[in-house]
Design a protein around this motif. Sequence first.
Motif, mmCIF file in Angstrom:
data_model
loop_
_atom_site.group_PDB
_atom_site.id
_atom_site.type_symbol
_atom_site.label_atom_id
_atom_site.label_comp_id
_atom_site.label_asym_id
_atom_site.label_seq_id
_atom_site.Cartn_x
_atom_site.Cartn_y
_atom_site.Cartn_z
ATOM 1 N N UNK A 1 0.802 -1.173 0.134
ATOM 2 C CA UNK A 1 -0.040 -0.138 0.008
ATOM 3 C C UNK A 1 0.808 1.312 -0.044
ATOM 4 N N UNK A 2 1.817 1.127 0.792
ATOM 5 C CA UNK A 2 2.860 2.486 0.898
ATOM 6 C C UNK A 2 3.596 2.786 -0.517
ATOM 7 N N UNK A 3 4.007 1.770 -1.266
ATOM 8 C CA UNK A 3 4.419 1.762 -2.712
ATOM 9 C C UNK A 3 3.578 2.303 -3.518
ATOM 10 N N UNK A 4 2.040 1.911 -3.455
ATOM 11 C CA UNK A 4 0.975 2.286 -4.337
ATOM 12 C C UNK A 4 0.831 3.781 -3.833
ATOM 13 N N UNK A 5 0.657 4.105 -2.753
ATOM 14 C CA UNK A 5 0.459 5.539 -2.443
ATOM 15 C C UNK A 5 1.710 6.585 -2.987
ATOM 16 N N UNK A 6 2.980 5.944 -3.075
ATOM 17 C CA UNK A 6 3.902 6.649 -3.451
ATOM 18 C C UNK A 6 3.585 7.003 -4.963
ATOM 19 N N UNK A 7 3.149 6.032 -5.949
ATOM 20 C CA UNK A 7 2.854 5.961 -7.244
ATOM 21 C C UNK A 7 1.698 6.842 -7.483
ATOM 22 N N UNK A 8 0.756 6.831 -6.562
ATOM 23 C CA UNK A 8 -0.739 7.174 -7.002
ATOM 24 C C UNK A 8 -0.896 8.737 -6.233
ATOM 25 N N UNK A 9 -0.309 9.170 -5.304
ATOM 26 C CA UNK A 9 -0.665 10.149 -4.654
ATOM 27 C C UNK A 9 0.855 11.103 -4.394
ATOM 28 N N UNK A 10 1.961 10.699 -4.132
ATOM 29 C CA UNK A 10 2.962 11.557 -4.010
ATOM 30 C C UNK A 10 3.722 11.776 -5.220
ATOM 31 N N UNK A 11 3.822 11.014 -6.171
ATOM 32 C CA UNK A 11 4.469 11.261 -7.414
ATOM 33 C C UNK A 11 3.645 12.320 -8.174
ATOM 34 N N UNK A 12 2.244 11.936 -8.417
ATOM 35 C CA UNK A 12 1.558 12.955 -9.432
ATOM 36 C C UNK A 12 1.132 14.059 -8.727
ATOM 37 N N UNK A 13 0.858 14.188 -7.196
ATOM 38 C CA UNK A 13 0.195 15.262 -6.674
ATOM 39 C C UNK A 13 0.927 15.770 -5.454
ATOM 40 N N UNK A 14 1.752 15.028 -5.052
ATOM 41 C CA UNK A 14 2.886 15.525 -3.638
ATOM 42 C C UNK A 14 1.589 15.484 -2.671
ATOM 43 N N UNK A 15 0.878 14.647 -2.479
ATOM 44 C CA UNK A 15 0.034 14.486 -1.408
ATOM 45 C C UNK A 15 0.323 13.298 -0.500
ATOM 46 N N UNK A 16 0.433 13.398 0.724
ATOM 47 C CA UNK A 16 0.693 12.234 1.922
ATOM 48 C C UNK A 16 -0.749 11.750 2.376
ATOM 49 N N UNK A 17 -0.936 10.435 1.983
ATOM 50 C CA UNK A 17 -2.150 9.886 2.524
ATOM 51 C C UNK A 17 -1.610 9.015 4.069
ATOM 52 N N UNK A 18 -2.220 9.479 4.978
ATOM 53 C CA UNK A 18 -1.377 8.874 6.182
ATOM 54 C C UNK A 18 -2.543 8.058 6.700
ATOM 55 N N UNK A 19 -2.181 6.500 6.831
ATOM 56 C CA UNK A 19 -3.448 5.683 7.080
ATOM 57 C C UNK A 19 -2.663 5.138 8.527
ATOM 58 N N UNK A 20 -1.474 5.000 8.975
ATOM 59 C CA UNK A 20 -1.028 4.931 10.273
ATOM 60 C C UNK A 20 -1.576 5.697 11.265
#
Length: 298
Positions: A43-62
Amino acid sequence: MKRYKIYCLLGLLPFQLLLTSCSEEELSKESVIKVDQVSFTPFDYWLERNYVAPYNIEFKYRYEDNESDMDYYTIPARYEAAVKLAHVVKYLCLESYDEVGGIAFTRAYFPKLIFTIGEWEYRNNGTYILGTAEGGRKILLSGVNYIEQYVKNSEELNHYYLKTIHHEFTHILNQTVSYSADFQLITGSSYVADKWNQSPYDTGNLSRGFISAYAQHSPEEDFAELLSMFVCNSPEQWAKWMEQAGTEGARLIMTKFDMVNSYMKESFSIDLETLRTVVQRRQQDITLGRIDLDDLSN
């Protein structure tokens, strides 16, 4: 914060002994400061590809104490539920705004932190908080652990998650570009603050010129409710509400909505009818199961 220092005068003999003792010892190379180590999940790697890379958005689920509101009893979001919610937010919100306003708009204005908790934030007045926006940088989404039971029903998905995201994003846009002060004059004497969920204000809001009971809280909440309720519901549902509102109630609602729509067009080049069409299409994709909300491969 004041910093206190303690001074001590050492006698000659103890000082010599101290120097001798220290010279014979080697400092440990291991730091005494321990930092929690977190192993990256798929999930962390998916968030890197789909949130951080395109939008610079951090999605915190922990779960993190410093991101939570200590006034409420909160619990962590479950991993599986957070995965589903991250897909919903990306497909129904981020990519909807990409489609209508361009990815540059989403990158520029969408908050850079989304923090999730598993339970709703319950208040002592019989209500609970679905989400909050803080300073244009953070959106809190609560009740994540319930998403599996709501994701197949458009009305429930709207009520608990989708409307909340659009509502809170509207607040952030308003903090970036102010809307006209004339907006609050249309139903200016009818706002009731925290009484919106009490009798007689908990019913009959449409006829008084408010799209929801919560819209009666303040002009700021009214503005955000108008945008989120419009884009999250079908044209048929909106027309039904206008019919229920009656002539005067519908006139007040539409007068305010026209100002919301003009604000979005003039300030951000976003047409709300176009946005609604996109959101409704994408929402149907979610509820009909056309989007795999568990897929972490892309």
